[in-house]
Design a protein around this motif. Structure first.
Motif, PDB file in Angstrom:
ATOM      1  N   VAL A  66       0.858  -1.196   0.000  1.00  0.00           N
ATOM      2  CA  VAL A  66       0.000   0.000   0.000  1.00  0.00           C
ATOM      3  C   VAL A  66       0.890   1.241   0.000  1.00  0.00           C
ATOM      4  O   VAL A  66       1.787   1.372   0.824  1.00  0.00           O
ATOM      5  CB  VAL A  66      -0.965  -0.007   1.199  1.00  0.00           C
ATOM      6  CG1 VAL A  66      -1.630   1.348   1.386  1.00  0.00           C
ATOM      7  CG2 VAL A  66      -2.018  -1.085   0.989  1.00  0.00           C
ATOM      8  N   TRP A  67       0.654   2.132  -0.951  1.00  0.00           N
ATOM      9  CA  TRP A  67       1.599   3.187  -1.275  1.00  0.00           C
ATOM     10  C   TRP A  67       1.224   4.538  -0.684  1.00  0.00           C
ATOM     11  O   TRP A  67       1.838   5.538  -1.005  1.00  0.00           O
ATOM     12  CB  TRP A  67       1.712   3.297  -2.795  1.00  0.00           C
ATOM     13  CG  TRP A  67       0.351   3.467  -3.457  1.00  0.00           C
ATOM     14  CD1 TRP A  67      -0.303   4.644  -3.693  1.00  0.00           C
ATOM     15  CD2 TRP A  67      -0.528   2.430  -3.927  1.00  0.00           C
ATOM     16  NE1 TRP A  67      -1.520   4.403  -4.282  1.00  0.00           N
ATOM     17  CE2 TRP A  67      -1.692   3.056  -4.435  1.00  0.00           C
ATOM     18  CE3 TRP A  67      -0.440   1.033  -3.973  1.00  0.00           C
ATOM     19  CZ2 TRP A  67      -2.755   2.325  -4.980  1.00  0.00           C
ATOM     20  CZ3 TRP A  67      -1.498   0.322  -4.514  1.00  0.00           C
ATOM     21  CH2 TRP A  67      -2.644   0.963  -5.011  1.00  0.00           C
ATOM     22  N   THR A  68       0.183   4.557   0.130  1.00  0.00           N
ATOM     23  CA  THR A  68      -0.211   5.836   0.712  1.00  0.00           C
ATOM     24  C   THR A  68      -0.423   5.683   2.210  1.00  0.00           C
ATOM     25  O   THR A  68      -0.882   4.638   2.671  1.00  0.00           O
ATOM     26  CB  THR A  68      -1.503   6.373   0.044  1.00  0.00           C
ATOM     27  OG1 THR A  68      -2.121   7.312   0.937  1.00  0.00           O
ATOM     28  CG2 THR A  68      -2.497   5.269  -0.249  1.00  0.00           C
ATOM     29  N   ALA A  69      -0.115   6.729   2.943  1.00  0.00           N
ATOM     30  CA  ALA A  69      -0.283   6.705   4.398  1.00  0.00           C
ATOM     31  C   ALA A  69      -1.734   6.947   4.794  1.00  0.00           C
ATOM     32  O   ALA A  69      -2.083   6.845   5.964  1.00  0.00           O
ATOM     33  CB  ALA A  69       0.620   7.767   5.028  1.00  0.00           C
ATOM     34  N   THR A  89     -24.312  -6.178  10.757  1.00  0.00           N
ATOM     35  CA  THR A  89     -23.807  -7.436  10.184  1.00  0.00           C
ATOM     36  C   THR A  89     -22.661  -7.930  11.061  1.00  0.00           C
ATOM     37  O   THR A  89     -22.163  -7.198  11.922  1.00  0.00           O
ATOM     38  CB  THR A  89     -23.234  -7.211   8.778  1.00  0.00           C
ATOM     39  OG1 THR A  89     -22.077  -6.354   8.902  1.00  0.00           O
ATOM     40  CG2 THR A  89     -24.240  -6.558   7.848  1.00  0.00           C
ATOM     41  N   ALA A  90     -22.209  -9.133  10.783  1.00  0.00           N
ATOM     42  CA  ALA A  90     -20.986  -9.612  11.443  1.00  0.00           C
ATOM     43  C   ALA A  90     -19.802  -8.802  10.915  1.00  0.00           C
ATOM     44  O   ALA A  90     -19.872  -8.224   9.828  1.00  0.00           O
ATOM     45  CB  ALA A  90     -20.797 -11.088  11.130  1.00  0.00           C
ATOM     46  N   TRP A  91     -18.725  -8.767  11.677  1.00  0.00           N
ATOM     47  CA  TRP A  91     -17.512  -8.105  11.202  1.00  0.00           C
ATOM     48  C   TRP A  91     -16.894  -8.913  10.063  1.00  0.00           C
ATOM     49  O   TRP A  91     -16.908 -10.138  10.098  1.00  0.00           O
ATOM     50  CB  TRP A  91     -16.463  -8.030  12.317  1.00  0.00           C
ATOM     51  CG  TRP A  91     -16.771  -7.099  13.446  1.00  0.00           C
ATOM     52  CD1 TRP A  91     -17.281  -7.447  14.656  1.00  0.00           C
ATOM     53  CD2 TRP A  91     -16.529  -5.689  13.497  1.00  0.00           C
ATOM     54  NE1 TRP A  91     -17.393  -6.340  15.462  1.00  0.00           N
ATOM     55  CE2 TRP A  91     -16.931  -5.237  14.767  1.00  0.00           C
ATOM     56  CE3 TRP A  91     -16.028  -4.749  12.582  1.00  0.00           C
ATOM     57  CZ2 TRP A  91     -16.843  -3.905  15.169  1.00  0.00           C
ATOM     58  CZ3 TRP A  91     -15.932  -3.429  12.969  1.00  0.00           C
ATOM     59  CH2 TRP A  91     -16.348  -3.009  14.250  1.00  0.00           C
ATOM     60  N   ALA A  92     -16.321  -8.216   9.101  1.00  0.00           N
ATOM     61  CA  ALA A  92     -15.514  -8.881   8.069  1.00  0.00           C
ATOM     62  C   ALA A  92     -14.083  -8.374   8.193  1.00  0.00           C
ATOM     63  O   ALA A  92     -13.871  -7.181   8.433  1.00  0.00           O
ATOM     64  CB  ALA A  92     -16.058  -8.555   6.691  1.00  0.00           C
ATOM     65  N   HIS A  93     -13.100  -9.265   8.058  1.00  0.00           N
ATOM     66  CA  HIS A  93     -11.697  -8.909   8.332  1.00  0.00           C
ATOM     67  C   HIS A  93     -10.837  -8.989   7.083  1.00  0.00           C
ATOM     68  O   HIS A  93     -11.089  -9.798   6.205  1.00  0.00           O
ATOM     69  CB  HIS A  93     -11.063  -9.906   9.307  1.00  0.00           C
ATOM     70  CG  HIS A  93     -11.779 -10.031  10.596  1.00  0.00           C
ATOM     71  ND1 HIS A  93     -11.242  -9.587  11.774  1.00  0.00           N
ATOM     72  CD2 HIS A  93     -12.988 -10.559  10.893  1.00  0.00           C
ATOM     73  CE1 HIS A  93     -12.109  -9.840  12.744  1.00  0.00           C
ATOM     74  NE2 HIS A  93     -13.171 -10.431  12.245  1.00  0.00           N
ATOM     75  N   SER A  94      -9.782  -8.209   7.093  1.00  0.00           N
ATOM     76  CA  SER A  94      -8.752  -8.362   6.060  1.00  0.00           C
ATOM     77  C   SER A  94      -7.443  -7.766   6.577  1.00  0.00           C
ATOM     78  O   SER A  94      -7.423  -7.134   7.636  1.00  0.00           O
ATOM     79  CB  SER A  94      -9.192  -7.661   4.782  1.00  0.00           C
ATOM     80  OG  SER A  94      -8.299  -7.942   3.746  1.00  0.00           O
ATOM     81  N   GLU A  95      -6.373  -7.982   5.828  1.00  0.00           N
ATOM     82  CA  GLU A  95      -5.071  -7.442   6.222  1.00  0.00           C
ATOM     83  C   GLU A  95      -4.398  -6.801   5.019  1.00  0.00           C
ATOM     84  O   GLU A  95      -4.720  -7.112   3.879  1.00  0.00           O
ATOM     85  CB  GLU A  95      -4.160  -8.568   6.742  1.00  0.00           C
ATOM     86  CG  GLU A  95      -4.586  -9.092   8.083  1.00  0.00           C
ATOM     87  CD  GLU A  95      -3.593 -10.113   8.651  1.00  0.00           C
ATOM     88  OE1 GLU A  95      -2.464 -10.219   8.120  1.00  0.00           O
ATOM     89  OE2 GLU A  95      -3.977 -10.784   9.620  1.00  0.00           O
ATOM     90  N   PHE A  96      -3.452  -5.946   5.313  1.00  0.00           N
ATOM     91  CA  PHE A  96      -2.629  -5.373   4.239  1.00  0.00           C
ATOM     92  C   PHE A  96      -1.321  -4.899   4.844  1.00  0.00           C
ATOM     93  O   PHE A  96      -1.148  -4.930   6.072  1.00  0.00           O
ATOM     94  CB  PHE A  96      -3.363  -4.221   3.535  1.00  0.00           C
ATOM     95  CG  PHE A  96      -3.591  -3.008   4.399  1.00  0.00           C
ATOM     96  CD1 PHE A  96      -2.695  -1.935   4.391  1.00  0.00           C
ATOM     97  CD2 PHE A  96      -4.710  -2.916   5.234  1.00  0.00           C
ATOM     98  CE1 PHE A  96      -2.918  -0.807   5.183  1.00  0.00           C
ATOM     99  CE2 PHE A  96      -4.934  -1.802   6.024  1.00  0.00           C
ATOM    100  CZ  PHE A  96      -4.035  -0.739   6.005  1.00  0.00           C
ATOM    101  N   GLU A  97      -0.421  -4.456   3.989  1.00  0.00           N
ATOM    102  CA  GLU A  97       0.866  -3.965   4.484  1.00  0.00           C
ATOM    103  C   GLU A  97       1.253  -2.716   3.703  1.00  0.00           C
ATOM    104  O   GLU A  97       1.019  -2.649   2.494  1.00  0.00           O
ATOM    105  CB  GLU A  97       1.920  -5.058   4.290  1.00  0.00           C
ATOM    106  CG  GLU A  97       3.274  -4.716   4.865  1.00  0.00           C
ATOM    107  CD  GLU A  97       4.230  -5.900   4.737  1.00  0.00           C
ATOM    108  OE1 GLU A  97       3.826  -7.048   5.034  1.00  0.00           O
ATOM    109  OE2 GLU A  97       5.371  -5.675   4.312  1.00  0.00           O
ATOM    110  N   THR A  98       1.850  -1.775   4.408  1.00  0.00           N
ATOM    111  CA  THR A  98       2.319  -0.581   3.706  1.00  0.00           C
ATOM    112  C   THR A  98       3.727  -0.819   3.169  1.00  0.00           C
ATOM    113  O   THR A  98       4.492  -1.589   3.733  1.00  0.00           O
ATOM    114  CB  THR A  98       2.379   0.627   4.657  1.00  0.00           C
ATOM    115  OG1 THR A  98       3.105   0.236   5.826  1.00  0.00           O
ATOM    116  CG2 THR A  98       0.989   1.096   5.048  1.00  0.00           C
TER     117      THR A  98
END
Ligand code: RAM
Length: 937
Positions: free
Chosen positions: A26-29, A104-113
């Motif tokens: 991910v290229w932006t703060a 709704t239920a929570w939906a999760h994901s991950e990413f990295e900068t």
């Protein structure tokens, strides 16, 4: 696309950051978060959402939005502190739906900068020992046809530098990331494995102003003990041969690289390996030369298996130099180029000229992987081309030097054969002439590897007419072949980021593929290339080697057109492309980012219009009114005009394309007014009301001046070409009372051309809409379905598998011209096909509101299409049944609404939804979900 588990009632899924799924770079703060609903329920709207972001490396909260009353599910901007570099984040989201109390239920994901610029790039640049890239190709456009290059590539191109850096690891590595970039193209490997399947890194940028670096997850490649990082460098866009001139050294003549390998250990320690003087290099490897346009040469007798693994003998290698390089770096944004598809060979042909040619049945950008068995030292050669000539013989139809597109492989002589694919080159081709191959080669020895920026396909169209299906496929193939790191004009001759081509193609591009990050990154290059006076360059990246054009004397209409640095219509990409991205993907940031640049471009035009006159009026006595209106008309600078309109192809001197001289004056003024309109709309979206008014006011003054200067009382516009009529009507330049007359003139011109189009790049996207909106629906359909030249289906009937640069790239007598067979601009009609034949129309950004208004009277019996919008799939599928009824099935994405619009003549309309059937009117508003409408016509 569908990663929803156990769809119960309403689930959230498809979590995205900056339009991508779980990105590592991910290229932006301040990223933006998106999600979608999966449900079989109807009429779903979100009333609120809640987002939570966690810094996984510090196990600390990064942002809690709290419950936000909003229907927004697309690109919600990060609201906490800005994100840190090189950090993993987790995030989750839940929604409240209208009419329900529980979320709704929570939906999760991950990413990295990736590295975000908050810390300096610490690694030095290294330069392997090498001979500098030689100047090559034509120096001037005038020499294009006459220049002959006599020496073979191996005498002019150099062997590739291989770089090795050994390093030790004394613990268990739990995370390893390689950040790297180069002058030239690089491919990195660790311990014998490529760090990714990415091709042509770092990609094509305006390198001297912004060079992208990549990040690779290499955790699985690094082990305890001795490791090796290997890098191969080739000329690429930086130093290699690009462009119509085939010249080299666009940015520099030496290949270099810089990298940082960050390691995190299980025991909590961290270390970073930098590019430095510990690396060694050699040019004795099997890659003897490689150039994007010329091709690649690999000598398999040089057995360097394991060169990037520990234990390889590098004692003869030389030390690299650490060099001082002043180079702005930016994180790469979007999707990289990858091998995206493979095509088997269709046939091996023996041509009338007794040559052997392999045919893949499809024009692509890419390369060939082949298997061959033969004696050591035998040489095989593959020359690539998009067409055969009228006799069925191999033909290199692309003009200009260094367009060889030829790969050469020297066999090692392995008993059971050997397989090879080039890695530092790609070609525009369908056919390859094969020389040196043994008897008995078979089609399954050859595979075409399609290379493209790896963009998700979001649009599909099919119907009961195979010709139209092929046209749609051809458009998509041209997009794939030209969306390669940047949007290019063609993948063989120039490979330049021509602004005009993408300006007209953007709506089609955004209907077929998720292009937002890809085009946003390209726009950053366009901004970087903008001239100080506000002009947007015709080509971006605009290399220093082309800057002589900007520095030369101001061009005139009689110069070779390639000497223009900027042009009406072309530079408008800076406003039109962001606007299209905003409309299709609900992306406001891309408008904000480009706003100052588009304003500067418009202001340049205003200044130029105010001080200049078109050549025909210079020195002429003008009355006050005329002099006053000239200040609103941007008709004083040469431009490409309605480029490649059929009847302007040949000028009075026989060889100069005549669109600039015949249409430039009028097209300049039309484009100017239209740009101001767009700017006014964009300013409104951004809440800049003073600007919005200012641009709207000038736009209407331009309109009035245009009508006075160019439209006579019969509705005629000078030049008598279709394009200016189309543009004047499309851009609303015709006073109301003259609209019928102007429209009649256009129809008259089309009739005179026997129901054929005569439109160029700028006007063709609007031709069918203008006819439609002025009540000429049958004529619009006739032009679309027209099979004789010039027309879209003429190309199809000639066997086209991509969109051609010119309507008659193969003439009616069968002659094959020097035009490119993979130029997407005229493929812009695909957007109309989606909007009119399937009826999928965008009303509010991101299709939050849509309209479904198919053309049931187009002569087809069946049409089905969909677009995966930011909120989910919008689909329309209709057929005419035997019993005379028409059935239309629609899917409306959750959290959006649509209007179904049927012809006024529809009778007995029944709408079936969730098991209930009711009578409805010809226009019906509908919430999300599926429905079937049937009626009599
Ligand atoms: C051609 C390019 C491109 C066009 C310009 C004006 O050479 O291929 O398609 O935009 O010229």
């Amino acid at each position: 696309m569908n990663r929803f588990k156990g769809v119960s009632m309403v689930d959230i899924g498809d979590l995205g950051v900056e339009h991508l799924t779980s990105p590592t770079g991910v290229w932006t703060a301040r990223p933006r978060y998106s999600w979608r609903f999966a449900t079989t329920e109807h009429d779903l709207t979100q009333s609120a959402y809640e987002l939570e972001v966690v810094d996984l490396d510090r196990s600390a909260p990064a942002w809690r939005s709290g419950r936000v009353p909003s229907s927004r599910t697309t690109l919600v901007e990060h609201g906490g502190d800005v994100l840190r570099s090189a950090t993993r984040y987790g995030w989750r989201v839940r929604s409240w739906l209208a009419g329900r109390s529980d979320p709704t239920a929570w939906a999760h994901s991950e990413f990295e900068t990736t590295l975000l610029g908050d810390e300096p790039w610490t690694a030095p640049w290294i330069e392997p020992e090498q001979a500098p890239v030689r100047p090559d190709g034509a120096a001037r456009f005038q020499d294009l046809h006459s220049l002959r290059i006599d020496s073979p590539p191996e005498d002019r191109l150099h062997p590739l530098p291989y770089v090795r850096q050994r390093f030790d690891v004394d613990g268990e590595v739990v995370r390893a990331r390689l950040y790297a970039t180069a002058h030239g193209i690089y491919r990195a490997e660790i311990n014998g494995s490529p760090v990714s399947d990415e091709l042509f890194a770092p990609g094509n940028d305006s390198y001297d102003r912004r060079l992208s670096f990549q990040v690779y997850d290499v955790t699985g490649l690094v082990g305890r003990g001795e490791n090796v990082l290997g890098l191969t460098l080739s000329d690429g866009w930086y130093a290699g041969r690009v462009g119509i001139l085939g010249s080299s050294r666009h940015y520099g003549e030496r290949l270099r690289a810089t990298w940082q390998l960050r390691l995190a250990y299980a025991d909590g320690r961290a270390s970073t390996l930098l590019s430095d003087g510990t690396a060694v290099s050699s040019t004795d490897g099997p890659l003897r030369y490689a150039d994007l346009a010329v091709g690649e040469c690999f000598d398999a007798r040089v057995d360097w298996d394991g060169w990037s693994r520990p234990g390889f003998d590098d004692s003869g290698w030389s030390e690299v130099r650490v060099v001082d390089v002043d180079q702005p770096l930016v994180p790469f944004a979007g999707e990289p180029v990858r091998p995206v598809l493979e095509l088997p060979a269709v046939e091996i042909i023996r041509t009338p000229a007794a040559e052997t040619v392999v045919d893949f049945g499809q024009v692509i950008a890419g390369m060939i992987r082949f298997r061959v068995r033969g004696p050591r030292g035998a040489i095989v050669r593959l020359e690539h081309s998009e067409v055969l000539d009228e006799h069925g013989n191999f033909l290199m139809n692309i003009v200009g030097p260094n367009k060889d597109q030829t790969d050469v492989y020297v066999l090692a002589g392995a008993d059971d054969g050997e397989t090879w694919t080039p890695t530092f080159t790609f070609h525009g081709f369908r056919y390859a002439r094969l020389t040196g191959f043994p008897e008995g080669i078979r089609p399954d020895d050859f595979t075409a590897v399609v290379t493209s920026s790896d963009l998700p396909v979001i649009g599909e169209f099919s119907c009961s007419d195979e010709r139209l299906n092929r046209l749609h496929q051809n458009v998509r193939w041209s997009q794939r072949g030209n969306f390669l790191s940047i949007p290019t004009d063609c993948p063989q001759r120039e490979r330049y980021g021509w602004t005009g081509d993408i300006q007209v193609f953007a709506p089609t591009a955004a209907t077929n593929m998720a292009v937002a990050p890809f085009l946003s990154r390209w726009l950053a290059n366009v901004r970087a290339d903008q001239l100080e006076d506000g002009r947007i360059t015709n080509i971006s990246p605009d290399p220093p080697s082309l800057r002589f054009i900007a520095e030369g004397p101001p061009p005139s209409y009689d110069d070779p057109v390639m000497l223009l640095v900027s042009s009406a219509g072309w530079g408008d990409a800076i406003a039109i492309v962001p606007h299209v991205l905003y409309e299709h993907f609900d992306d406001v940031r891309v408008l904000e980012e480009n706003y100052p640049a588009m304003v500067a471009w418009a202001e340049y035009q205003i200044r130029s219009a105010e001080r200049g006159l078109p050549p025909r009026l210079v020195g002429v006595e003008l009355d006050d009114a005329r002099r006053a209106r000239q200040r609103y008309l941007w008709n004083n600078e040469p431009n490409f005009g309605d480029w490649l309109a059929p009847s302007t192809l040949v000028g009075p001197d026989g060889d100069q394309i005549n669109a600039p001289r015949r249409t430039g004056e009028i097209v300049g003024s039309l484009s100017h007014g239209h740009l101001l309109d767009r700017l006014s709309q964009i300013a409104s979206v951004l809440g800049r009301s003073a600007d919005a008014e200012r641009f709207a006011a000038r736009a209407s003054a331009v309109r009035a001046a245009f009508a006075d200067e160019y439209i006579d009382s019969q509705g005629r516009i000078p030049g008598d070409l279709q394009g200016p009529y189309v543009l004047a009507l499309a851009f609303d330049f015709v006073p109301d009372d003259l609209v019928p007359l102007v429209a009649d003139q256009l129809v008259e011109l089309i009739k005179r051309a026997d129901d054929h189009l005569d439109t160029g790049f700028l006007s063709v996207p609007h031709l069918l809409d203008v006819l439609w909106d002025t009540g000429q629906r049958d004529l619009a359909r006739r032009i679309l379905f027209q099979e004789t030249a010039p027309s879209w289906l003429y190309e199809v009937t000639q066997g086209a598998t991509t969109i051609w640069e010119g309507w008659e790239a193969i003439r009616t007598d069968g002659t094959v011209t020097e035009l490119s067979f993979n130029h997407y601009a005229f493929g812009c009609v695909d957007d109309w096909i989606f909007r009119r034949l399937a009826g999928l129309q965008l009303i509010e950004p991101g299709y939050r509101r849509s309209r479904i208004e198919p053309d049931f009277e187009c002569g087809l019996t069946r049409v089905s299409a969909h677009v995966d919008t930011p909120s989910g799939r919008l689909a329309s599928s209709w057929q005419r049944l035997e019993n005379g009824r028409v059935e239309l099935r629609v899917d409306v994405p959750p959290n959006t609404t649509t209007t179904i619009a049927l012809p006024a003549s529809a009778r007995g309309i029944r709408l079936e939804r969730a098991g209930l059937t009711r009578q409805v009117a010809a226009e019906t508003d509908l919430g999300s979900g599926s429905a079937t409408v049937s009626f009599d016509l």
